[in-house]
Design a protein around this motif. Structure first.
Motif, PDB file in Angstrom:
ATOM      1  N   LEU A   2       0.868  -1.169   0.024  1.00  0.00           N
ATOM      2  CA  LEU A   2      -0.086   0.014  -0.098  1.00  0.00           C
ATOM      3  C   LEU A   2       0.927   1.359   0.007  1.00  0.00           C
ATOM      4  O   LEU A   2       1.654   1.248   0.655  1.00  0.00           O
ATOM      5  CB  LEU A   2      -0.986   0.066   1.238  1.00  0.00           C
ATOM      6  CG  LEU A   2      -1.989   1.183   1.493  1.00  0.00           C
ATOM      7  CD1 LEU A   2      -2.964   1.076   0.080  1.00  0.00           C
ATOM      8  CD2 LEU A   2      -2.574   1.068   2.716  1.00  0.00           C
ATOM      9  N   TYR A  58      -4.493  -3.577   6.143  1.00  0.00           N
ATOM     10  CA  TYR A  58      -3.149  -3.590   5.904  1.00  0.00           C
ATOM     11  C   TYR A  58      -2.169  -3.209   7.320  1.00  0.00           C
ATOM     12  O   TYR A  58      -2.902  -2.488   8.163  1.00  0.00           O
ATOM     13  CB  TYR A  58      -2.757  -2.240   4.893  1.00  0.00           C
ATOM     14  CG  TYR A  58      -3.253  -2.711   3.513  1.00  0.00           C
ATOM     15  CD1 TYR A  58      -2.880  -2.945   2.585  1.00  0.00           C
ATOM     16  CD2 TYR A  58      -4.764  -2.311   3.188  1.00  0.00           C
ATOM     17  CE1 TYR A  58      -3.096  -3.113   1.218  1.00  0.00           C
ATOM     18  CE2 TYR A  58      -5.348  -2.347   1.923  1.00  0.00           C
ATOM     19  CZ  TYR A  58      -4.413  -2.836   1.213  1.00  0.00           C
ATOM     20  OH  TYR A  58      -4.964  -3.096  -0.202  1.00  0.00           O
ATOM     21  N   GLY A  62       2.330  -1.429   4.839  1.00  0.00           N
ATOM     22  CA  GLY A  62       1.778  -1.276   3.790  1.00  0.00           C
ATOM     23  C   GLY A  62       1.229  -2.971   3.096  1.00  0.00           C
ATOM     24  O   GLY A  62       1.064  -2.792   1.856  1.00  0.00           O
ATOM     25  N   ARG A  63       1.673  -3.900   3.825  1.00  0.00           N
ATOM     26  CA  ARG A  63       1.277  -5.217   3.219  1.00  0.00           C
ATOM     27  C   ARG A  63      -0.155  -5.232   3.674  1.00  0.00           C
ATOM     28  O   ARG A  63      -0.758  -5.409   4.635  1.00  0.00           O
ATOM     29  CB  ARG A  63       2.145  -6.317   3.975  1.00  0.00           C
ATOM     30  CG  ARG A  63       3.605  -5.998   3.603  1.00  0.00           C
ATOM     31  CD  ARG A  63       4.576  -7.051   4.454  1.00  0.00           C
ATOM     32  NE  ARG A  63       4.545  -6.893   5.910  1.00  0.00           N
ATOM     33  CZ  ARG A  63       5.520  -6.335   6.607  1.00  0.00           C
ATOM     34  NH1 ARG A  63       6.580  -5.636   6.027  1.00  0.00           N
ATOM     35  NH2 ARG A  63       5.416  -6.068   7.971  1.00  0.00           N
ATOM     36  N   LEU A  64      -0.662  -6.101   2.832  1.00  0.00           N
ATOM     37  CA  LEU A  64      -2.097  -6.451   2.813  1.00  0.00           C
ATOM     38  C   LEU A  64      -2.012  -7.739   3.808  1.00  0.00           C
ATOM     39  O   LEU A  64      -1.470  -8.732   3.816  1.00  0.00           O
ATOM     40  CB  LEU A  64      -2.824  -7.163   1.659  1.00  0.00           C
ATOM     41  CG  LEU A  64      -4.032  -7.681   1.396  1.00  0.00           C
ATOM     42  CD1 LEU A  64      -5.090  -6.455   1.902  1.00  0.00           C
ATOM     43  CD2 LEU A  64      -4.597  -8.124   0.172  1.00  0.00           C
ATOM     44  N   TYR A  97      -3.446  -1.056  12.506  1.00  0.00           N
ATOM     45  CA  TYR A  97      -3.746  -1.475  11.299  1.00  0.00           C
ATOM     46  C   TYR A  97      -4.645  -0.442  10.422  1.00  0.00           C
ATOM     47  O   TYR A  97      -5.281   0.440  11.085  1.00  0.00           O
ATOM     48  CB  TYR A  97      -4.454  -2.740  11.396  1.00  0.00           C
ATOM     49  CG  TYR A  97      -3.549  -3.742  11.823  1.00  0.00           C
ATOM     50  CD1 TYR A  97      -2.827  -4.655  11.018  1.00  0.00           C
ATOM     51  CD2 TYR A  97      -3.838  -4.051  13.320  1.00  0.00           C
ATOM     52  CE1 TYR A  97      -2.053  -5.639  11.483  1.00  0.00           C
ATOM     53  CE2 TYR A  97      -2.762  -5.172  13.912  1.00  0.00           C
ATOM     54  CZ  TYR A  97      -2.058  -5.738  13.016  1.00  0.00           C
ATOM     55  OH  TYR A  97      -1.283  -6.922  13.725  1.00  0.00           O
ATOM     56  N   THR A 109      -9.101   5.677   3.832  1.00  0.00           N
ATOM     57  CA  THR A 109      -8.417   4.818   4.863  1.00  0.00           C
ATOM     58  C   THR A 109      -8.557   5.371   6.156  1.00  0.00           C
ATOM     59  O   THR A 109      -8.592   6.586   6.398  1.00  0.00           O
ATOM     60  CB  THR A 109      -6.692   4.889   4.455  1.00  0.00           C
ATOM     61  OG1 THR A 109      -6.409   4.484   3.147  1.00  0.00           O
ATOM     62  CG2 THR A 109      -6.017   3.741   5.268  1.00  0.00           C
TER      63      THR A 109
END
Length: 116
Positions: A2, A58, A62-64, A97, A109
């Motif tokens: 992300l 996320y 920025g990782r899902l 998160y 977001t």
């Protein structure tokens, strides 16, 4: 990964509107409760029917972590619950998160805090 600019002080991604106005036809409310354990409710609205929307969680890198919804949705109000687990069903650790709602026009977001 992300890619967004995030303001830790307000818990809002830059470009979002913290006052509740829709952006890109999307309205994403702050997850409630936050901090949470074991679940949090994520409420959102779409101003129009969409063929492609994604609601994901996320980590701050920025990782899902988890996809909560992906695909076509009708206009109107929707809600999903996140249980603090990743896409493999594994419990994630305590921390901050980012919940991201996206369509073809853009994204919004919000921050969720998991405390164990």
């Amino acid at each position: 990964v992300l890619d967004l600019a995030y303001d830790e002080a307000t818990g809002v991604a830059l470009g979002d509107t913290p006052d509740g106005r829709a952006v890109h036809g999307l309205l994403l409310r702050a997850p409630s409760p936050s901090p949470f354990n074991p679940t949090t409710l994520i409420e959102f609205s779409l101003e129009r029917d969409t063929e492609r929307v994604e609601l994901g969680v996320y980590d701050l890198a920025g990782r899902l972590v988890r996809v909560l919804d992906r695909g076509a949705l009708a206009r109107g109000s929707h809600a999903r619950t996140w249980d603090g687990r990743d896409d493999r069903g594994q419990a994630v650790g305590s921390g901050v998160y980012l919940v991201r709602l996206a369509n073809d026009a853009g994204s919004v977001t919000r921050r969720a805090v998991l405390l164990k």
